[in-house]
Design a protein around this motif. Structure first.
Motif, PDB file in Angstrom:
ATOM      1  N   MET A 122      22.156   2.715   1.502  1.00  0.00           N
ATOM      2  CA  MET A 122      20.734   3.025   1.423  1.00  0.00           C
ATOM      3  C   MET A 122      20.477   4.062   0.326  1.00  0.00           C
ATOM      4  O   MET A 122      19.583   3.897  -0.510  1.00  0.00           O
ATOM      5  N   GLN A 123      21.280   5.146   0.318  1.00  0.00           N
ATOM      6  CA  GLN A 123      21.097   6.208  -0.688  1.00  0.00           C
ATOM      7  C   GLN A 123      21.363   5.689  -2.093  1.00  0.00           C
ATOM      8  O   GLN A 123      20.598   5.955  -3.026  1.00  0.00           O
ATOM      9  N   GLU A 124      22.438   4.936  -2.249  1.00  0.00           N
ATOM     10  CA  GLU A 124      22.774   4.401  -3.563  1.00  0.00           C
ATOM     11  C   GLU A 124      21.714   3.415  -4.063  1.00  0.00           C
ATOM     12  O   GLU A 124      21.394   3.383  -5.250  1.00  0.00           O
ATOM     13  N   SER A 125      21.162   2.637  -3.162  1.00  0.00           N
ATOM     14  CA  SER A 125      20.149   1.663  -3.554  1.00  0.00           C
ATOM     15  C   SER A 125      18.877   2.357  -4.034  1.00  0.00           C
ATOM     16  O   SER A 125      18.295   1.992  -5.061  1.00  0.00           O
ATOM     17  N   VAL A 126      18.445   3.373  -3.280  1.00  0.00           N
ATOM     18  CA  VAL A 126      17.241   4.118  -3.674  1.00  0.00           C
ATOM     19  C   VAL A 126      17.478   4.832  -5.002  1.00  0.00           C
ATOM     20  O   VAL A 126      16.632   4.804  -5.901  1.00  0.00           O
ATOM     21  N   ASP A 127      18.652   5.456  -5.131  1.00  0.00           N
ATOM     22  CA  ASP A 127      18.977   6.132  -6.399  1.00  0.00           C
ATOM     23  C   ASP A 127      18.983   5.133  -7.550  1.00  0.00           C
ATOM     24  O   ASP A 127      18.535   5.440  -8.662  1.00  0.00           O
ATOM     25  N   LEU A 150      -0.602  13.700 -15.501  1.00  0.00           N
ATOM     26  CA  LEU A 150       0.853  13.547 -15.583  1.00  0.00           C
ATOM     27  C   LEU A 150       1.473  13.188 -14.238  1.00  0.00           C
ATOM     28  O   LEU A 150       2.682  12.996 -14.147  1.00  0.00           O
ATOM     29  N   MET A 151       0.660  13.105 -13.191  1.00  0.00           N
ATOM     30  CA  MET A 151       1.181  12.775 -11.869  1.00  0.00           C
ATOM     31  C   MET A 151       1.427  11.270 -11.766  1.00  0.00           C
ATOM     32  O   MET A 151       0.608  10.459 -12.194  1.00  0.00           O
ATOM     33  N   ARG A 152       2.568  10.923 -11.196  1.00  0.00           N
ATOM     34  CA  ARG A 152       2.929   9.532 -11.000  1.00  0.00           C
ATOM     35  C   ARG A 152       3.393   9.340  -9.556  1.00  0.00           C
ATOM     36  O   ARG A 152       4.052  10.213  -8.974  1.00  0.00           O
ATOM     37  N   GLY A 153       3.027   8.189  -8.987  1.00  0.00           N
ATOM     38  CA  GLY A 153       3.484   7.882  -7.649  1.00  0.00           C
ATOM     39  C   GLY A 153       3.887   6.413  -7.560  1.00  0.00           C
ATOM     40  O   GLY A 153       3.239   5.546  -8.178  1.00  0.00           O
ATOM     41  N   TYR A 154       4.958   6.130  -6.827  1.00  0.00           N
ATOM     42  CA  TYR A 154       5.444   4.747  -6.707  1.00  0.00           C
ATOM     43  C   TYR A 154       5.922   4.500  -5.279  1.00  0.00           C
ATOM     44  O   TYR A 154       6.450   5.399  -4.608  1.00  0.00           O
ATOM     45  N   LYS A 155       5.725   3.252  -4.839  1.00  0.00           N
ATOM     46  CA  LYS A 155       6.288   2.795  -3.575  1.00  0.00           C
ATOM     47  C   LYS A 155       7.505   1.944  -3.894  1.00  0.00           C
ATOM     48  O   LYS A 155       7.415   0.964  -4.635  1.00  0.00           O
ATOM     49  N   LEU A 156       8.651   2.340  -3.365  1.00  0.00           N
ATOM     50  CA  LEU A 156       9.913   1.632  -3.614  1.00  0.00           C
ATOM     51  C   LEU A 156      10.327   0.912  -2.333  1.00  0.00           C
ATOM     52  O   LEU A 156      10.335   1.506  -1.254  1.00  0.00           O
ATOM     53  N   GLU A 195      18.353  -0.986  11.630  1.00  0.00           N
ATOM     54  CA  GLU A 195      19.100  -1.963  10.835  1.00  0.00           C
ATOM     55  C   GLU A 195      18.414  -3.325  10.908  1.00  0.00           C
ATOM     56  O   GLU A 195      18.026  -3.790  11.980  1.00  0.00           O
ATOM     57  N   GLY A 196      18.242  -3.908   9.725  1.00  0.00           N
ATOM     58  CA  GLY A 196      17.538  -5.176   9.630  1.00  0.00           C
ATOM     59  C   GLY A 196      16.152  -5.028   9.051  1.00  0.00           C
ATOM     60  O   GLY A 196      15.523  -6.029   8.684  1.00  0.00           O
ATOM     61  N   ASP A 197      15.670  -3.767   8.964  1.00  0.00           N
ATOM     62  CA  ASP A 197      14.357  -3.508   8.363  1.00  0.00           C
ATOM     63  C   ASP A 197      14.513  -3.220   6.877  1.00  0.00           C
ATOM     64  O   ASP A 197      15.570  -2.764   6.413  1.00  0.00           O
ATOM     65  N   ASP A 198      13.426  -3.487   6.145  1.00  0.00           N
ATOM     66  CA  ASP A 198      13.379  -3.033   4.746  1.00  0.00           C
ATOM     67  C   ASP A 198      13.264  -1.505   4.722  1.00  0.00           C
ATOM     68  O   ASP A 198      12.801  -0.886   5.686  1.00  0.00           O
ATOM     69  N   VAL A 199      13.698  -0.913   3.616  1.00  0.00           N
ATOM     70  CA  VAL A 199      13.559   0.539   3.426  1.00  0.00           C
ATOM     71  C   VAL A 199      12.367   0.777   2.505  1.00  0.00           C
ATOM     72  O   VAL A 199      12.327   0.266   1.382  1.00  0.00           O
ATOM     73  N   GLU A 200      11.385   1.546   2.988  1.00  0.00           N
ATOM     74  CA  GLU A 200      10.207   1.867   2.190  1.00  0.00           C
ATOM     75  C   GLU A 200      10.215   3.351   1.841  1.00  0.00           C
ATOM     76  O   GLU A 200      10.298   4.208   2.726  1.00  0.00           O
ATOM     77  N   VAL A 201      10.135   3.655   0.548  1.00  0.00           N
ATOM     78  CA  VAL A 201      10.214   5.034   0.072  1.00  0.00           C
ATOM     79  C   VAL A 201       9.048   5.318  -0.867  1.00  0.00           C
ATOM     80  O   VAL A 201       8.697   4.481  -1.705  1.00  0.00           O
ATOM     81  N   GLU A 226      10.188  10.458  -0.183  1.00  0.00           N
ATOM     82  CA  GLU A 226       9.973  10.456   1.263  1.00  0.00           C
ATOM     83  C   GLU A 226      10.133   9.035   1.812  1.00  0.00           C
ATOM     84  O   GLU A 226       9.557   8.093   1.266  1.00  0.00           O
ATOM     85  N   MET A 227      10.912   8.908   2.870  1.00  0.00           N
ATOM     86  CA  MET A 227      11.062   7.613   3.539  1.00  0.00           C
ATOM     87  C   MET A 227       9.854   7.411   4.455  1.00  0.00           C
ATOM     88  O   MET A 227       9.523   8.274   5.277  1.00  0.00           O
ATOM     89  N   LYS A 228       9.176   6.280   4.310  1.00  0.00           N
ATOM     90  CA  LYS A 228       7.917   6.070   5.021  1.00  0.00           C
ATOM     91  C   LYS A 228       8.094   5.454   6.411  1.00  0.00           C
ATOM     92  O   LYS A 228       7.402   5.817   7.353  1.00  0.00           O
ATOM     93  N   ASN A 229       9.017   4.489   6.537  1.00  0.00           N
ATOM     94  CA  ASN A 229       9.194   3.867   7.860  1.00  0.00           C
ATOM     95  C   ASN A 229      10.201   4.684   8.671  1.00  0.00           C
ATOM     96  O   ASN A 229      11.397   4.390   8.720  1.00  0.00           O
ATOM     97  N   GLU A 230       9.673   5.737   9.354  1.00  0.00           N
ATOM     98  CA  GLU A 230      10.525   6.673  10.093  1.00  0.00           C
ATOM     99  C   GLU A 230      11.273   6.001  11.239  1.00  0.00           C
ATOM    100  O   GLU A 230      12.355   6.430  11.628  1.00  0.00           O
ATOM    101  N   GLY A 231      10.696   4.973  11.792  1.00  0.00           N
ATOM    102  CA  GLY A 231      11.365   4.291  12.901  1.00  0.00           C
ATOM    103  C   GLY A 231      12.303   3.203  12.421  1.00  0.00           C
ATOM    104  O   GLY A 231      12.542   2.219  13.146  1.00  0.00           O
TER     105      GLY A 231
END
Length: 443
Positions: A67-72, A11-17, A101-107, A93-98
């Motif tokens: 950013m929050q609205e887009s991820v939601d 039942l475990m699911r994982g996704y990269k957004l 602005e101008g970077d993609d958001v990886e979650v 969890e946000m993966k690209n900690e560094g």
């Protein structure tokens, strides 16, 4: 936006957004355009502030919101398209900690999906309903208890000693360390011996006293006493016995009936009969509900989300520990590890809870506003004088509303299932019903 599955085990699911920088920028510009007509800034008319200046002034804050609205939004779209229902709040969890602005958001998003619930042929389930009528003996017993609860007290013969159940009229002064304490004195106080009205050990020392006796009662306040200044303290009470009275049950007549809101004794008997029948029906339903849940547990099997089972097992272990340690207040105790028995019970509860929720959803069963209001009113009666505060607390507390709603929903689902099953009535005695009810606690 990009969604890539990274985990699919049980039942475990994982996704990269991924939310691209271009999508974020467009979201920020959209927000700026919405706000622009209402923005006033020195040197510019309302609604005429240049977009570049607006972006410099409000961009950083709006970027966080975007950013929050887009991820939601990505998550919501995923659940809508996949049909998955997370057992608990997904871990994000946000993966690209560094990130800058101008970077993609990886979650990374992980969760346990609720399982698919198999269909159940409810018509194959056979249940037995115990039917018990309110007989004359039960009605007479209930009426006698009403008479006893309405008893009067009459003076015993002069010089008679008090017995358990008698009423003694006393003056008393309580002292701790030889000093009288606030609220520890009264005159002409009517105390029924054995009622448990006073602290443990007080009433027992007044058994065998006579009118005119003067004595000192020695007791200790319980450790959990409400007044912290007195809790655990040794105390003495100087007591003067002014009267000893014996109980006299009220007479079963029309006057007693009127005291309980009935027009006559016959009308009171009818009310008592209906109340007893209602109690029998309620007990019978509880027995039949347990039989239904046992039957469902036998015929239904599916994978369970470990997180739900673990949370339920911990709750069961915690509650049982407090039941076994009623004097321990609060939760400042060591962690309570669930046993295998706790885990087994948790699995049953989670399985049946998910099944009932599924059946209720398919039947479109809802808890009405009127039912919720009644539930809140019933609960509020436990807080006399604070009903308004309780209503406000419920309105502001979603978890409390859920706690009140859950048992109503479950009972409505169970009633719905009863209608689908085969129910055979069986005439039974009060003793047979009581035996069946007692068996519920033994399981």
């Amino acid at each position: 936006m990009q969604v890539t599955q990274t985990l699919n085990e049980g039942l475990m699911r994982g996704y990269k957004l991924i939310v691209t920088a271009e999508e974020l920028d467009a979201k920020v510009n959209e927000k700026l355009a919405e706000a622009a007509p209402e923005v006033e800034m020195k040197g510019f008319r309302k609604g005429k502030v240049p977009m570049a200046l607006l972006r410099k002034q409000f961009g950083p804050r709006l970027l966080g919101e975007a950013m929050q609205e887009s991820v939601d939004g990505v998550m919501a779209k995923h659940f809508e398209e996949s049909g998955d229902r997370p057992a608990m709040q997904p871990k994000v969890e946000m993966k690209n900690e560094g990130w800058k602005e101008g970077d993609d958001v990886e979650v990374d998003m992980t969760y346990e999906a609720l399982p698919d619930i198999p269909e159940v042929d409810l018509s194959k389930i056979k249940l037995e309903k115990l039917v018990v009528e309110a007989d004359d003996a039960s009605i007479d017993e209930a009426l006698q208890k009403l008479a006893e609860s309405s008893q009067n007290f009459e003076d015993r013969k002069k010089g008679s000693k008090s017995k358990d159940g008698d009423q003694v009229v006393i003056d008393f002064v309580g002292k701790v360390g030889g000093e009288a304490f606030q609220g520890g004195a009264a005159e002409d106080f009517p105390l029924t011996l054995g009622s448990g009205q006073f602290i443990p050990g007080f009433e027992e020392q007044l058994v065998g006293v006579k009118a005119g006796d003067e004595m000192t009662v020695e007791v200790s306040f319980p450790e959990a006493y409400g007044n912290k200044e007195l809790a655990g303290q040794a105390a003495t009470f100087d007591v003067t016995v002014k009267a000893v009275k014996e109980p006299k049950p009220a007479t079963l007549d029309d006057d007693l009936a009127k005291k309980y809101g009935a027009e006559s004794l016959d009308a009171l008997k009818t009310q008592v009969s209906e109340r007893i029948k209602s109690e029998y029906d309620s007990a019978s339903r509880a027995v039949m509900k347990r039989a239904l849940l046992d039957a469902l547990d036998d015929v239904v099997s599916f994978d369970l989300p470990p997180s739900l089972v673990e949370a339920e097992a911990a709750q069961i272990a915690h509650q049982l520990w407090h039941d076994e340690n009623p004097d321990h207040q609060g939760h400042n105790h060591d962690k309570i590890e669930p046993t295998e028995e706790h885990k087994k019970l948790a699995e049953r509860r989670v399985r049946l809870g998910l099944l009932l929720a599924e059946l209720g959803q398919k039947a479109e069963i809802k808890v009405t506003d009127a039912e919720m209001t009644q539930a809140v009113m019933n609960q509020a009666r436990q807080y006399p004088g604070q009903e308004r505060q309780f209503f406000e607390f419920v309105q502001q507390n979603a978890q409390m509303r859920q706690q009140l709603q859950a048992p109503i929903f479950e009972d409505k689902v169970v009633d719905h299932i009863f209608e689908q099953t085969t129910v055979k009535e069986k005439k039974s005695s009060k003793d047979e019903l009581q035996k069946a009810v007692d068996a519920l606690d033994d399981e």
